[in-house]
Scaffold this motif. Structure first.
Motif, short mmCIF file in Angstrom:
data_model
loop_
_atom_site.label_atom_id
_atom_site.label_comp_id
_atom_site.label_asym_id
_atom_site.label_seq_id
_atom_site.Cartn_x
_atom_site.Cartn_y
_atom_site.Cartn_z
N ARG A 13 0.92 -1.30 -0.05
CA ARG A 13 -0.02 0.03 -0.09
C ARG A 13 0.99 1.37 -0.09
O ARG A 13 1.02 2.05 1.12
CB ARG A 13 -1.05 0.00 1.28
CG ARG A 13 -2.00 -1.21 0.98
CD ARG A 13 -3.00 -0.91 2.27
NE ARG A 13 -4.09 -2.08 2.09
CZ ARG A 13 -5.02 -1.83 2.44
NH1 ARG A 13 -5.64 -1.36 3.47
NH2 ARG A 13 -6.11 -3.10 2.27
N HIS A 20 -5.13 3.12 -1.80
CA HIS A 20 -4.33 2.74 -0.43
C HIS A 20 -2.95 3.30 -0.34
O HIS A 20 -2.21 2.56 -0.91
CB HIS A 20 -4.57 1.23 -0.13
CG HIS A 20 -5.97 0.67 0.26
ND1 HIS A 20 -6.61 1.08 1.07
CD2 HIS A 20 -6.73 0.08 -0.71
CE1 HIS A 20 -7.87 0.54 1.05
NE2 HIS A 20 -7.91 -0.01 0.07
N ASP A 22 -0.26 3.71 2.23
CA ASP A 22 0.11 3.93 3.71
C ASP A 22 1.74 4.43 3.91
O ASP A 22 2.23 4.48 4.98
CB ASP A 22 0.03 2.76 4.55
CG ASP A 22 -1.46 2.65 4.81
OD1 ASP A 22 -2.20 3.74 5.09
OD2 ASP A 22 -1.87 1.38 4.73
N ASN A 52 2.32 6.77 6.57
CA ASN A 52 1.88 6.18 7.98
C ASN A 52 3.23 5.81 8.82
O ASN A 52 3.34 5.60 9.68
CB ASN A 52 0.88 5.48 8.07
CG ASN A 52 -0.27 6.23 7.90
OD1 ASN A 52 -0.89 7.20 8.42
ND2 ASN A 52 -1.42 5.51 6.88
N THR A 93 2.86 5.60 12.94
CA THR A 93 1.85 4.85 13.52
C THR A 93 2.34 3.63 13.92
O THR A 93 3.55 3.16 13.40
CB THR A 93 0.48 4.39 12.71
OG1 THR A 93 0.83 3.43 11.67
CG2 THR A 93 -0.08 5.70 12.03
N ARG A 114 1.04 0.62 13.36
CA ARG A 114 0.39 -0.44 12.78
C ARG A 114 0.13 -0.40 11.30
O ARG A 114 -0.08 -1.27 10.72
CB ARG A 114 -1.28 -0.15 13.11
CG ARG A 114 -1.98 0.87 12.57
CD ARG A 114 -3.35 0.93 13.19
NE ARG A 114 -4.14 1.71 12.27
CZ ARG A 114 -4.36 3.01 12.56
NH1 ARG A 114 -3.60 3.66 13.52
NH2 ARG A 114 -5.37 3.69 11.62
N HIS A 115 1.13 0.64 10.69
CA HIS A 115 1.11 0.62 9.07
C HIS A 115 2.48 0.14 8.69
O HIS A 115 3.42 0.78 8.98
CB HIS A 115 0.56 1.99 8.71
CG HIS A 115 -0.69 1.94 8.93
ND1 HIS A 115 -1.46 3.06 9.92
CD2 HIS A 115 -1.86 1.63 8.28
CE1 HIS A 115 -2.60 3.01 9.70
NE2 HIS A 115 -2.92 2.23 8.62
N HIS A 116 2.45 -0.66 7.45
CA HIS A 116 3.62 -0.87 6.66
C HIS A 116 3.33 -0.44 5.36
O HIS A 116 2.27 -0.47 5.00
CB HIS A 116 3.82 -2.47 6.63
CG HIS A 116 4.14 -3.10 8.19
ND1 HIS A 116 5.22 -2.66 8.82
CD2 HIS A 116 3.21 -3.73 8.84
CE1 HIS A 116 5.03 -3.35 10.14
NE2 HIS A 116 3.96 -3.96 9.92
N THR A 117 4.48 -0.39 4.49
CA THR A 117 4.23 -0.20 2.99
C THR A 117 3.93 -1.80 2.52
O THR A 117 3.00 -1.88 1.58
CB THR A 117 5.45 0.61 2.33
OG1 THR A 117 6.46 -0.19 2.65
CG2 THR A 117 5.34 1.83 2.67
N ASP A 172 -3.76 4.85 18.22
CA ASP A 172 -3.06 3.47 18.16
C ASP A 172 -3.54 2.72 19.35
O ASP A 172 -2.92 1.65 19.68
CB ASP A 172 -1.84 3.39 18.16
CG ASP A 172 -1.25 3.58 16.48
OD1 ASP A 172 -2.04 3.20 15.74
OD2 ASP A 172 -0.23 4.10 16.25
N ARG A 193 -0.11 -7.11 12.42
CA ARG A 193 -0.81 -6.68 13.64
C ARG A 193 -1.15 -7.83 14.60
O ARG A 193 -1.17 -7.60 16.03
CB ARG A 193 -1.91 -6.15 13.17
CG ARG A 193 -1.67 -4.87 12.25
CD ARG A 193 -2.92 -3.82 12.21
NE ARG A 193 -2.73 -2.74 11.23
CZ ARG A 193 -3.54 -1.92 10.54
NH1 ARG A 193 -5.12 -1.90 11.05
NH2 ARG A 193 -3.26 -1.04 9.83
N ASP A 251 11.07 -1.51 7.27
CA ASP A 251 9.65 -1.50 6.27
C ASP A 251 9.96 -1.39 4.98
O ASP A 251 9.55 -2.30 4.02
CB ASP A 251 8.72 -0.23 6.72
CG ASP A 251 7.56 -0.38 5.85
OD1 ASP A 251 6.72 -1.12 6.01
OD2 ASP A 251 7.47 0.41 4.94
#
Ligand code: ATP
Ligand code: MG
Ligand code: MG
Ligand code: MG
Length: 469
Positions: free
Chosen positions: A69, A74, A76, A79, A83, A85-88, A196, A233, A278
């Motif tokens: 994403r 989408h 991210d 992010n 955050t 909770r987000h990855h690419t 979060d 997650r 990431d």
């Protein structure tokens, strides 16, 4: 502690033992779908099965799908590093029913998975439903025994999924895990839901309508199920950590970047290590699936991700290419589940090394220019578009890299000014072109430069271009 790889296996095994075919992840570049940049959800490879164009021999499937994403609907990318909770790049676990079981069985499986198989305490869980989907609310009550205040109705498009402007669509239900009051953020539907504390772990889509042209929504004769659970997650939850970047796999990748860069993952440096880990995954998997850095389309998304990582490596003191030195650690973590990483390893390493070598020729000087240009600005100010364009054109800084660098200081870029500078340059280049009947100069320039690729083509400087200094 349950390792991430065992969590993946547990999910797939559970659904396999309930009649689902285990399907290998599809490549990140979607097959026959030019409208989509990258596969961004587990259902994408099954699109034709949901619309009925493809007849599958088995009506149930389960997979752990590679997703990116970082562009399109989408995205991210912004992010990551901000955050928990987000990855690419991430893996989406899913179970799918193609006109077979529907809402009740999907909710039953999801609840069994999280509370029995994964043994999560019920009081840490809450769910959302689409506000018009009273059936789902009643089923959550019946199957999970959740009290009303833990079944939250949401009326926005967040809880109504559509494949496109037309085609299958339907309400969804999301399962959230409460990481505890010491973390900032409110429950879904509240004004600070983007925090979060309450993290969405699983999305269940109930495909029960078909949107036809002209606004009409018809019930599907055989409704379907599509679900998506972020592996990283659920791993964070099961490993008792709050942040995805603290799960075992990321800890080992970060330990490796600490060693290579001789920089601790603490304080100000922590976010950079996380971004590097990431982006290492995203770039390696994209290269393994045949994407190469370039100046347009998918290749430019890859280049942007690579260069963002390289800026963070520079912040941590890198003087020479480092990203390729992290590939062995990634292959050790994920090569078993994704053999393509093993196969492509030499190409991944070489592509990363060449791109980093190339970008390092301009990165330091570009950052000095940025530093100088922003030193006169205050928080909340924006960098002139001309300067951002110069960074892009002369120093190879993708716009979002400059924005990312400024964000840490509370500054932004005058994007309209950047676009204007870009247009002006294109017009000027065309006007000064004296050839006749041939391609416009920027087209020629890009195709020659792309063909020269990493070998360091430096000609055509008069025409401008991001690497021509
Ligand atoms: P969020 O609201 O947290 O951004 P989402 O609603 O965009 O998540 P979905 O599109 O519903 O996510 O995707 C299904 C699941 O995939 C999510 O419930 C989550 O567990 C996982 N997921 C989504 N985006 C990411 C990401 N960028 N990195 C890691 N996991 C993700
Ligand atoms: Mg999202
Ligand atoms: Mg969401
Ligand atoms: Mg969701």
């Amino acid at each position: 502690m349950t390792p991430l790889r065992d969590i993946r296996a547990k999910f797939l095994d559970y659904f396999a033992s309930h009649g689902h075919e285990i399907v290998q992840s599809a490549p990140l570049v979607p097959k026959d779908d030019p409208t989509l940049l990258f596969v961004n959800a587990g259902m994408v490879p099954f699109k034709n099965a949901f619309t009925g164009v493809e007849k599958r021999s088995q009506p149930r499937a389960t997979s752990s799908q590679k997703c990116v994403r970082a562009g399109g609907k989408h995205n991210d990318l912004d992010n990551v590093g901000y955050t928990a909770r987000h990855h690419t790049f991430f893996e989406m676990l899913g179970n799918f029913s193609f006109g077979d079981y529907f809402k009740e069985e999907a909710i039953h499986h999801a609840w069994t998975m999280v509370t029995k198989e994964f043994a999560l305490p019920k009081d840490k869980l809450l769910v959302t439903v689409f506000s018009e989907d009273e059936e789902a609310a009643a089923l959550w009550k019946k199957i999970a025994g959740l009290p009303d205040d833990k079944i939250i109705p949401i009326s926005t498009s967040d809880n109504f999924w559509m494949m496109g402007d037309t085609g299958p669509c339907g309400p969804c239900s999301e399962i959230f895990y409460d990481h505890g009051p010491e973390i900032a953020g409110g429950p879904p539907g509240s004004p600070d839901e983007d925090g979060d504390r309450f993290i969405e772990i699983w999305n269940l889509v109930f495909m029960q309508y078909e949107q036809v042209e002209g606004g009409e929504r018809k019930p599907l004769p055989k409704p379907s199920i599509d679900t998506g659970m972020g592996l990283e997650r659920i791993a964070a939850v099961l490993q008792g950590v709050h942040n995805n970047y603290e799960v075992d796999l990321f800890q080992r990748l970060i330990a490796q970047s600490e060693e290579v860069l001789k920089a601790k993952a603490a304080g100000d440096q922590l976010a950079s290590h996380r971004v590097i880990a990431d982006h290492l995954r995203a770039t390696s998997f994209l290269i393994a699936d045949g994407v190469g850095p370039s100046n347009e389309g998918r290749g430019y998304v890859l280049r942007r991700i690579m260069r963002r990582a390289m800026r963070h490596a520079h912040l941590l003191g890198a003087q020479e290419p480092v990203m390729h030195q992290l590939v062995p650690a990634l292959v050790a973590e994920m090569g078993d589940a994704f053999p393509e990483l093993n196969r492509a390893r030499p190409v991944i390493e070489e592509t990363l090394r060449a791109e980093e070598e190339r970008f390092q020729r301009t990165l330091g000087r570009g950052l000095s220019l940025l530093e100088e240009a922003s030193s006169g600005l205050a928080q909340g100010d924006s960098l002139p578009g001309e300067t951002a364009f110069k960074l892009y054109d002369t120093f190879g800084f993708p716009l979002d890299l400059t924005q990312d660098a400024l964000r840490a200081k509370g500054m932004s870029v005058d994007v309209a000014g950047f676009d204007a500078a870009m247009d002006r340059q294109k017009t000027e280049a065309r006007a000064s072109w004296s050839g006749s009947g041939e391609a416009a100069p920027d087209t020629v320039w890009y195709s020659v430069r792309d063909a020269a690729g990493a070998t360091g083509f430096t000609g055509y400087t008069a025409l401008g271009g991001e690497d021509t200094i």
